[in-house]
Design an enzyme around this catalytic site. Structure first.
Site, mmCIF file in Angstrom:
data_model
loop_
_atom_site.group_PDB
_atom_site.id
_atom_site.type_symbol
_atom_site.label_atom_id
_atom_site.label_comp_id
_atom_site.label_asym_id
_atom_site.label_seq_id
_atom_site.Cartn_x
_atom_site.Cartn_y
_atom_site.Cartn_z
ATOM 1 N N ASN A 1 -61.379 117.009 -55.101
ATOM 2 C CA ASN A 1 -60.548 115.808 -54.991
ATOM 3 C C ASN A 1 -59.116 116.205 -55.307
ATOM 4 O OD1 ASN A 1 -59.338 113.332 -55.140
ATOM 5 N ND2 ASN A 1 -60.417 112.642 -56.987
ATOM 6 N N GLU B 1 -68.375 109.998 -63.607
ATOM 7 C CA GLU B 1 -67.114 110.537 -64.104
ATOM 8 C C GLU B 1 -66.675 109.738 -65.321
ATOM 9 O OE1 GLU B 1 -64.874 112.889 -60.862
ATOM 10 O OE2 GLU B 1 -64.236 110.811 -60.779
ATOM 11 N N SER C 1 -62.783 117.089 -65.817
ATOM 12 C CA SER C 1 -62.370 118.375 -66.389
ATOM 13 C C SER C 1 -63.367 119.510 -66.170
ATOM 14 C CB SER C 1 -62.048 118.221 -67.881
ATOM 15 O OG SER C 1 -60.956 117.346 -68.063
ATOM 16 N N GLY D 1 -61.195 117.766 -59.843
ATOM 17 C CA GLY D 1 -59.813 117.390 -59.583
ATOM 18 C C GLY D 1 -58.894 118.588 -59.779
ATOM 19 N N GLY D 2 -58.301 118.692 -60.968
ATOM 20 C CA GLY D 2 -57.308 119.730 -61.270
ATOM 21 C C GLY D 2 -57.707 121.132 -60.834
ATOM 22 N N GLU E 1 -59.341 106.098 -61.092
ATOM 23 C CA GLU E 1 -57.903 105.881 -60.894
ATOM 24 C C GLU E 1 -57.666 104.702 -59.951
ATOM 25 O OE1 GLU E 1 -56.983 109.916 -59.817
ATOM 26 O OE2 GLU E 1 -57.435 110.514 -61.872
ATOM 27 N N HIS F 1 -63.258 105.512 -57.452
ATOM 28 C CA HIS F 1 -62.724 106.448 -58.450
ATOM 29 C C HIS F 1 -62.022 105.653 -59.559
ATOM 30 C CE1 HIS F 1 -60.317 109.576 -60.312
ATOM 31 N NE2 HIS F 1 -61.169 110.441 -59.773
ATOM 32 N N LYS G 1 -56.495 114.506 -54.991
ATOM 33 C CA LYS G 1 -55.659 113.373 -55.415
ATOM 34 C C LYS G 1 -54.327 113.410 -54.642
ATOM 35 C CE LYS G 1 -58.165 113.425 -59.692
ATOM 36 N NZ LYS G 1 -58.240 113.093 -61.118
HETATM 37 P P1 PGA Z 1 -60.354 116.418 -63.160
HETATM 38 O O1 PGA Z 1 -60.565 115.172 -62.131
HETATM 39 O O2 PGA Z 1 -61.296 117.507 -62.710
HETATM 40 O O3 PGA Z 1 -58.914 116.788 -63.004
HETATM 41 O O4 PGA Z 1 -60.701 115.910 -64.514
HETATM 42 C C1 PGA Z 1 -61.834 114.823 -61.672
HETATM 43 C C2 PGA Z 1 -61.746 113.607 -60.772
HETATM 44 O O5 PGA Z 1 -60.927 112.732 -61.071
HETATM 45 O O6 PGA Z 1 -62.464 113.483 -59.768
#
Ligand code: PGA
Length: 253
Positions: A12, A169, A215, A236-237, A99, A97, A14
């Site tokens: 992802n 998540e 994470s 994500g990151g 967010e 999600h 983002k």
């Molecule tokens: P993250 O994000 O790996 O940066 O924690 C995961 C996500 O929001 O899908």
């Protein structure tokens, strides 16, 4: 991870990367010839058609959008429909999600409508849910997830639920560097499977993939991915760097 269920590592991105950076990243990752599981790339809408070109014809590699609108078309300025996504060759859509829920007001009802819109086209929803920190601290995490599951899956047939990819998540673990322990994640994934079974059947609950997100990085991927009810990760990151993402993919084995 289970031997029978589909294993998926999803990226992802983002609101990150330019088209050029995204293409470079995907091309680098796909230099890896023997993929041990399915890979999903979820770039921003503007990148979808170019990223599609980079992954075309690769077995086990799928293209996802990060959101959709539930109507097929109409006066919804700034929105993108499932019809449009399908037309571009997108195969999956991230729905619900945290967010989107927190920053853009996505409600349980909308999430349910988006999941139905995906399933009415040829799109698999990646349905995200998870509790906030205060809900976990007050021991309300199971209740919270149960409510989110009930809302998201409301009025879906057994066959439709079978097509959903689930993603637990915990909000307190997203982008924070705080990962759920394998014990916390596995416990919730077991709970989710039980809930799915009561909404549909045991057979459906046993067969749908449930990803963990929050994470995930090379250092913790292996222990999470080897939990019996964790079938992959939504990253994500760490999905923005080829080396880190590939290390997570390799941790599936
Ligand atoms: P993250 O994000 O790996 O940066 O924690 C995961 C996500 O929001 O899908």
């Amino acid at each position: 991870m289970s031997e029978n269920r589909r294993q998926i590592i999803a990226a992802n991105w983002k609101m990150n990367l330019t088209v050029g950076q995204g293409k470079k990243l995907v091309n680098h990752i796909l230099e890896e010839k023997d993929l041990p599981c399915d890979l999903v790339f979820a770039p921003p809408f503007t990148h979808l058609s170019e990223i599609k070109k980079s992954i075309t014809d690769r077995d086990k590699v799928f293209l996802a959008a990060q959101n959709c609108h539930h109507e097929s078309n109409g006066a919804y300025t700034g929105e993108i429909s499932t019809v449009m996504l399908e037309d571009m060759g997108v195969q999956m859509v991230i729905v619900g999600h945290s967010e989107r829920r927190q920053l853009f007001g996505d409600t349980g009802k909308w999430i349910n409508q988006k999941i139905k819109a995906c399933l009415s086209r040829n799109l698999q929803p990646i349905f995200c849910f998870g509790e906030k920190l205060d809900q976990r601290e007050q021991n309300q995490h199971f209740e919270t997830v149960r409510k989110q599951l009930n809302e998201g899956l409301s009025n879906l047939s057994e066959a439709q639920i079978q097509d959903v990819i689930f993603a637990y998540e915990p909000v307190w673990a997203i982008g924070t560097g705080h990962t759920a322990t394998p014990g916390q994640a596995e416990e919730m994934h077991q709970f989710v499977r039980k809930e799915i079974s009561s909404t549909s059947t045991d057979q459906v609950a046993r067969s749908v993939p449930i990803l963990y997100g929050g994470s995930v990085k090379p250092a913790n991927a292996s222990e999470l991915l080897h939990c019996p009810n964790i079938d992959g990760a939504l990253v994500g990151g760490a999905s923005l760097k080829a080396k880190d993402f590939l290390a997570i993919v390799e941790a599936v084995v």
